[in-house]
Design a protein around this motif. Structure first.
Motif, PDB file in Angstrom:
ATOM      1  N   ASP A   1      97.073  62.322 -16.605  1.00  0.00           N
ATOM      2  CA  ASP A   1      98.205  63.171 -16.258  1.00  0.00           C
ATOM      3  C   ASP A   1      97.762  64.545 -15.720  1.00  0.00           C
ATOM      4  O   ASP A   1      98.568  65.463 -15.609  1.00  0.00           O
ATOM      5  N   GLY A   2      96.497  64.664 -15.335  1.00  0.00           N
ATOM      6  CA  GLY A   2      96.016  65.839 -14.635  1.00  0.00           C
ATOM      7  C   GLY A   2      95.586  65.494 -13.211  1.00  0.00           C
ATOM      8  O   GLY A   2      94.937  66.302 -12.537  1.00  0.00           O
ATOM      9  N   SER A   3      95.949  64.303 -12.744  1.00  0.00           N
ATOM     10  CA  SER A   3      95.501  63.850 -11.422  1.00  0.00           C
ATOM     11  C   SER A   3      96.104  64.689 -10.302  1.00  0.00           C
ATOM     12  O   SER A   3      95.426  65.033  -9.329  1.00  0.00           O
ATOM     13  N   GLY A   4      97.389  65.022 -10.435  1.00  0.00           N
ATOM     14  CA  GLY A   4      98.031  65.825  -9.407  1.00  0.00           C
ATOM     15  C   GLY A   4      97.388  67.201  -9.328  1.00  0.00           C
ATOM     16  O   GLY A   4      97.132  67.729  -8.244  1.00  0.00           O
ATOM     17  N   GLU A   5      97.109  67.759 -10.486  1.00  0.00           N
ATOM     18  CA  GLU A   5      96.471  69.073 -10.551  1.00  0.00           C
ATOM     19  C   GLU A   5      95.093  69.059  -9.879  1.00  0.00           C
ATOM     20  O   GLU A   5      94.751  69.968  -9.121  1.00  0.00           O
ATOM     21  N   PHE A   6      94.311  68.025 -10.150  1.00  0.00           N
ATOM     22  CA  PHE A   6      92.970  67.938  -9.561  1.00  0.00           C
ATOM     23  C   PHE A   6      93.070  67.811  -8.036  1.00  0.00           C
ATOM     24  O   PHE A   6      92.315  68.443  -7.298  1.00  0.00           O
ATOM     25  N   ALA A   7      94.009  66.985  -7.576  1.00  0.00           N
ATOM     26  CA  ALA A   7      94.193  66.835  -6.130  1.00  0.00           C
ATOM     27  C   ALA A   7      94.618  68.163  -5.521  1.00  0.00           C
ATOM     28  O   ALA A   7      94.179  68.543  -4.428  1.00  0.00           O
ATOM     29  N   TYR A   8      95.477  68.868  -6.229  1.00  0.00           N
ATOM     30  CA  TYR A   8      95.997  70.149  -5.737  1.00  0.00           C
ATOM     31  C   TYR A   8      94.890  71.197  -5.649  1.00  0.00           C
ATOM     32  O   TYR A   8      94.777  71.929  -4.679  1.00  0.00           O
ATOM     33  N   ARG A   9      94.050  71.245  -6.664  1.00  0.00           N
ATOM     34  CA  ARG A   9      93.046  72.305  -6.724  1.00  0.00           C
ATOM     35  C   ARG A   9      91.754  71.951  -5.995  1.00  0.00           C
ATOM     36  O   ARG A   9      91.142  72.785  -5.339  1.00  0.00           O
ATOM     37  N   VAL A  10      91.314  70.704  -6.179  1.00  0.00           N
ATOM     38  CA  VAL A  10      90.005  70.304  -5.648  1.00  0.00           C
ATOM     39  C   VAL A  10      90.161  69.534  -4.338  1.00  0.00           C
ATOM     40  O   VAL A  10      89.472  69.790  -3.367  1.00  0.00           O
ATOM     41  N   GLY A  11      91.077  68.578  -4.343  1.00  0.00           N
ATOM     42  CA  GLY A  11      91.315  67.844  -3.099  1.00  0.00           C
ATOM     43  C   GLY A  11      90.283  66.781  -2.785  1.00  0.00           C
ATOM     44  O   GLY A  11      90.098  66.408  -1.634  1.00  0.00           O
ATOM     45  N   LEU A  12      89.614  66.282  -3.825  1.00  0.00           N
ATOM     46  CA  LEU A  12      88.641  65.204  -3.638  1.00  0.00           C
ATOM     47  C   LEU A  12      88.932  64.077  -4.628  1.00  0.00           C
ATOM     48  O   LEU A  12      89.360  64.335  -5.748  1.00  0.00           O
ATOM     49  N   PRO A  13      88.706  62.835  -4.219  1.00  0.00           N
ATOM     50  CA  PRO A  13      88.751  61.739  -5.189  1.00  0.00           C
ATOM     51  C   PRO A  13      87.759  62.025  -6.302  1.00  0.00           C
ATOM     52  O   PRO A  13      86.635  62.482  -6.023  1.00  0.00           O
ATOM     53  N   GLY A  14      88.166  61.774  -7.534  1.00  0.00           N
ATOM     54  CA  GLY A  14      87.256  62.076  -8.640  1.00  0.00           C
ATOM     55  C   GLY A  14      87.624  61.267  -9.860  1.00  0.00           C
ATOM     56  O   GLY A  14      88.722  60.739  -9.992  1.00  0.00           O
ATOM     57  N   LYS A  15      86.652  61.144 -10.737  1.00  0.00           N
ATOM     58  CA  LYS A  15      86.914  60.466 -12.007  1.00  0.00           C
ATOM     59  C   LYS A  15      86.209  61.231 -13.101  1.00  0.00           C
ATOM     60  O   LYS A  15      84.998  61.460 -13.020  1.00  0.00           O
ATOM     61  N   SER A  16      86.968  61.589 -14.125  1.00  0.00           N
ATOM     62  CA  SER A  16      86.386  62.372 -15.207  1.00  0.00           C
ATOM     63  C   SER A  16      86.119  61.499 -16.420  1.00  0.00           C
ATOM     64  O   SER A  16      86.676  60.408 -16.558  1.00  0.00           O
ATOM     65  N   GLY A  17      85.278  61.987 -17.287  1.00  0.00           N
ATOM     66  CA  GLY A  17      84.991  61.323 -18.556  1.00  0.00           C
ATOM     67  C   GLY A  17      85.089  62.338 -19.679  1.00  0.00           C
ATOM     68  O   GLY A  17      84.859  63.535 -19.468  1.00  0.00           O
ATOM     69  N   VAL A  18      85.425  61.848 -20.856  1.00  0.00           N
ATOM     70  CA  VAL A  18      85.650  62.738 -21.983  1.00  0.00           C
ATOM     71  C   VAL A  18      84.334  63.355 -22.479  1.00  0.00           C
ATOM     72  O   VAL A  18      84.338  64.315 -23.258  1.00  0.00           O
ATOM     73  N   GLY A  19      83.233  62.838 -21.965  1.00  0.00           N
ATOM     74  CA  GLY A  19      81.932  63.428 -22.289  1.00  0.00           C
ATOM     75  C   GLY A  19      81.676  64.714 -21.513  1.00  0.00           C
ATOM     76  O   GLY A  19      80.657  65.383 -21.715  1.00  0.00           O
ATOM     77  N   GLY A  20      82.595  65.050 -20.596  1.00  0.00           N
ATOM     78  CA  GLY A  20      82.447  66.298 -19.847  1.00  0.00           C
ATOM     79  C   GLY A  20      81.916  66.102 -18.440  1.00  0.00           C
ATOM     80  O   GLY A  20      81.681  67.074 -17.721  1.00  0.00           O
ATOM     81  N   GLY A  21      81.720  64.873 -18.029  1.00  0.00           N
ATOM     82  CA  GLY A  21      81.254  64.612 -16.673  1.00  0.00           C
ATOM     83  C   GLY A  21      82.410  64.360 -15.722  1.00  0.00           C
ATOM     84  O   GLY A  21      83.483  63.922 -16.131  1.00  0.00           O
ATOM     85  N   ILE A  22      82.203  64.676 -14.462  1.00  0.00           N
ATOM     86  CA  ILE A  22      83.145  64.298 -13.401  1.00  0.00           C
ATOM     87  C   ILE A  22      82.325  63.828 -12.200  1.00  0.00           C
ATOM     88  O   ILE A  22      81.345  64.474 -11.820  1.00  0.00           O
ATOM     89  N   LEU A  23      82.735  62.710 -11.647  1.00  0.00           N
ATOM     90  CA  LEU A  23      82.166  62.236 -10.382  1.00  0.00           C
ATOM     91  C   LEU A  23      83.207  62.471  -9.308  1.00  0.00           C
ATOM     92  O   LEU A  23      84.365  62.062  -9.463  1.00  0.00           O
ATOM     93  N   ALA A  24      82.829  63.151  -8.235  1.00  0.00           N
ATOM     94  CA  ALA A  24      83.763  63.387  -7.132  1.00  0.00           C
ATOM     95  C   ALA A  24      83.134  62.908  -5.836  1.00  0.00           C
ATOM     96  O   ALA A  24      81.902  62.888  -5.692  1.00  0.00           O
TER      97      ALA A  24
END
Lengths: 309, 309, 309, 309
Positions: free
Chosen positions: B244-267
């Motif tokens: 439920d933060g996907s819209g926010e990420f698209a709005y701010r970053v504008g890249l496809p990405g996938k986050s993990g609860v371990g603190g990593g993000i792949l974009a």
């Protein structure tokens, strides 16, 4: 750019055999009168090209596509402060769902579902009479499209006002949470008129061109919004532009887009073009059936998907 | 490409003062032991460049980022048939919500929420023992990253297995609708191990490079998936990659990405680069706080947003 | 009290022509083997009368009716403290819904939906092994019915354990909110056994007699619960005893009651009688079709409705 | 019946020290002006007794208690056909929730939540102007109470009309599903007036007496409804009369009852008495705080609970 014209012509010809497929919206009685065989396409490129096919010059009811323009207008007036009134997450729900509103204190998930657009219209209305606000919206769209003959279809506006019970419910529900500054009937008066704007594919493609060109209309050189704001509006269109069919549209087409129940879709290929399609028959998600297919084919042939060549 | 290295270094330096902000996930006890000050970045460009900063070589638990890899694996095995088992719309809900499942007959909204990833793992498990399936996933990720020393952190896997009650609920709930082919405990056995994969930012950026390069790993020339499939995975990451933060990420970053609860993000910046960031402190949406900021800054400085320059 | 026997006989005879109507529960495979034509009735009056008809002596799987007995047991052990773990409002949902649990932090709405009964069983399990807890429940039911030959149908218990995925989901979901003190599999081990208790209509009517007699079993003189507690259990049965068919049952029958998916219903006429009916075919709400009708007829002819003569 | 008067006096005296507790409803501005220290009780027995205490003769806004009277009126006009328009199950939700309506096609769960009462009012309106319908409702309540001076508080009606946005939303939402026969504003015009009926505890207790006496007003001998219908209205009051506090009220008080946001509660002891209490301060469920306590004490001392002595 003859290639692009050939692509547009070919897509139009290929899909023309399927004209009439899908279900024409009938909950607004005026929309039910539209000829279901209409099918137009317009591609306006950032370098000034315009490629038309079919009924591209015929005005139709843009309906929810207007939400892109009022959002742009509200962002211009209030900046990021608008996000106190509306979220920016996909809703995962139908365009007119009220469930999320109850669970989240009357704040709509995003500006492209009906409730969110009504909240934005409430902002646009500030300091104005409804008539003035409608006038401002019309002038803004004319300015974006650089055309003076864009008008509200009054018969459609009246038709919506007579039967838009769900929107009346949404507006009063938000009002009950204190989320509208103006009486629901005034906000809806403006809202129904903005939805009833009649534009042709050509006009719509021109009006969306600033979103494809980093915020500046390349034809007339006006900076409508900043680089960042253009990107952000595009992001919202991609994640939220097709209600609970937004994921599907991103998956198949890969372009920011906003559909309307009148059968139009405005899509943006950043750095490339603004595209408008129109065909009244809708698919099960309430988006233009042929229009979605046309955009999918166009994105495939041009490589314009934002997600890679 | 010294400029890009300078940008990465600068972003890392700027944000380093804020290391330790956010809340480290503690519902998996092993994750709670991670040093909250860790902060790594890796940018792998499609032309072979690799730009690192901070703790970019230190393996961490990739958690939900693994969902991108198992989705790719399942698409390779079953093609578009997987969409009978899982949808592709944003959920509008938290990563572990069960409400939507009940309303929609046990079919998860998309492959990136927990329920959807479990459904995908169920497909990957077909014809295998859990051990074999885990082996296949590990080999696939090693192949993508072109590194042989990527392993599952068994302590993390055990920790998840001991406390992952919500995931047990999700799997059994789907099973009660007949939506899993295998016993929940076997599917979860595989799922908890895939989430426990330990990778460094560098490895992760390399493993995601095929998505930035139309499906082909540019370093080793392997075609992992077709052009179209790469685009489509990117589309899913953009619309659904952050719950439920996907819209926010698209709005701010504008890249496809996938986050993990371990603190990593792949974009993924299509045509440009694959980016991995890691910082354990999470924001209110459960995505890496510094990681999200780092990606927002990177997108702003490079102009890599898919939504326009 | 020959009149009452005549009423019972007449109702049984009248409805016997419809034996076999309704749908026998099949999600627990053992239940699907029951003869759908079975139909028994037993009315135990507070003055010691017992009126039987049809298959009133044949044991059947009491399933959710057991929730009344474990609730009584838990109230005896912990008193009103149990209401920290479970609510006492109608759920407005199906017996196995999980939606409400997510919205309300893992606390079930009432002790008669599956989640609530599992929470109660978790309390009963405290300080015991599962085997001991099962033993305690069986002994308690034997004590209530004053019969020593009431047993758990092990085949049914195993059948539930093999396929009760939804209950596994509910229990783990509560566990993820920290709402169960014991591992889900232990709690469910007890829960599946309590549901598999086999009792005849006669035994069931006797076991429920304390609720019709202000908390005291009139046959053997044992005070099971206080006046107030008997009233309150009756109140819960009336508002919550038939899931999302509770309002309908109150409307038509007007007696506190608790149904089981095995086709049994226990109803209480305060001050008058305890009634048990059994017919395996279920109506659309999952309650015994003939059983509900029989109770509606009985209440109409006896004037036992709690809502007036 | 001096004992009963002594009980009423004692309860009133005991609770009088707590007058002013609870929160007075303020969403209807007129209600906020009521003196929070008001506290009245009236017990009308089926044998003609009337026992008053405190402010029992002072009219107050009966609000949702009016739903009992319009339901009775609609049942009289249309019989069981009304159940095509409204259900009879507890909602498990707040009085003004709209979520259930969206999930269930615009059909309210029961006639005692706002949406359900609006649907009932729509039926009462058939063949009438709003003014006539209001007149009919007022006459019906006067007939029930056998008092000619019961009137609508026009200031309260106007106040509701000015701010009842949530009810406007509910009505329009149902209208969008085609569940109202009349325009929302007409139905709400009647609804707001029925809610604004002003009655004293004494009048209210008299008006409810037919429900305690199998459908016949024992004072004047009029048969208002049949035995069965009186029982059924009582059943609905018990399962649905206090929104998401209905289970709690049944648990604590054990009598069919209907509360209003003005602080009144009408309760029915079948075969015994009709009881009205009034104290403006509300508890967390929106029911009169002192009123609920008074009824709990009364039921305990008289043994009138429908669930046993």
């Amino acid at each position: 750019m003859t290639d692009l014209q050939a692509i547009v012509d070919d897509i139009h010809a290929t899909l023309s055999t399927r004209r009439g497929e899908g279900r024409v919206a009938d909950y607004i009685s005026q929309l039910a009168h539209v000829d279901p065989k209409k099918f137009g396409m317009a591609v306006a490129t950032v370098d000034g090209g315009m490629h038309l096919a079919g009924d591209a010059e015929e005005p139709f009811s843009i309906q929810s596509i207007s939400k892109v323009f009022t959002l742009t207008l509200a962002l211009g007036k209030y900046g990021e402060a608008i996000w106190k009134r509306v979220g920016r997450e996909p809703s995962g729900s139908a365009f007119n769902s009220i469930v999320q509103l109850e669970h989240e204190g009357g704040i709509p998930r995003n500006p492209f579902i009906n409730a969110g657009a009504i909240a934005i219209t409430d902002l646009v209305l500030a300091g104005h009479t409804p008539k003035e606000a409608i006038g401002e919206i019309v002038r803004f769209v004319r300015y974006l499209a650089d055309e003076d003959d864009i008008v509200v279809d009054q018969a459609v506006a009246r038709s919506e006002q007579a039967t838009g019970f769900r929107n009346v419910a949404l507006a009063n529900f938000m009002r009950s949470f204190g989320r509208l500054d103006h009486p629901a009937e005034l906000v809806l008066g403006v809202y129904f008129h903005q939805c009833a704007l009649a534009m042709s594919c050509r006009q719509l493609a021109r009006a969306g061109l600033f979103l494809a060109n980093s915020g500046t209309n390349p034809l007339i050189g006006h900076r409508v919004v900043s680089h960042m704001r253009a990107r952000r509006i595009n992001a919202l269109m991609l994640t939220c532009g097709h209600y609970d069919g937004s994921g599907e549209f991103a998956y198949r087409v890969g372009l920011p887009g906003k559909s309307g129940v009148g059968g139009g879709i405005l899509a943006v290929a950043p750095g490339k073009a603004s595209v408008a399609v129109w065909s009244p028959g809708l698919n099960e998600n309430g988006n233009s059936l042929l229009g979605s297919l046309a955009l999918e084919m166009l994105a495939a042939r041009t490589g314009w998907s934002v997600f890679g060549a």
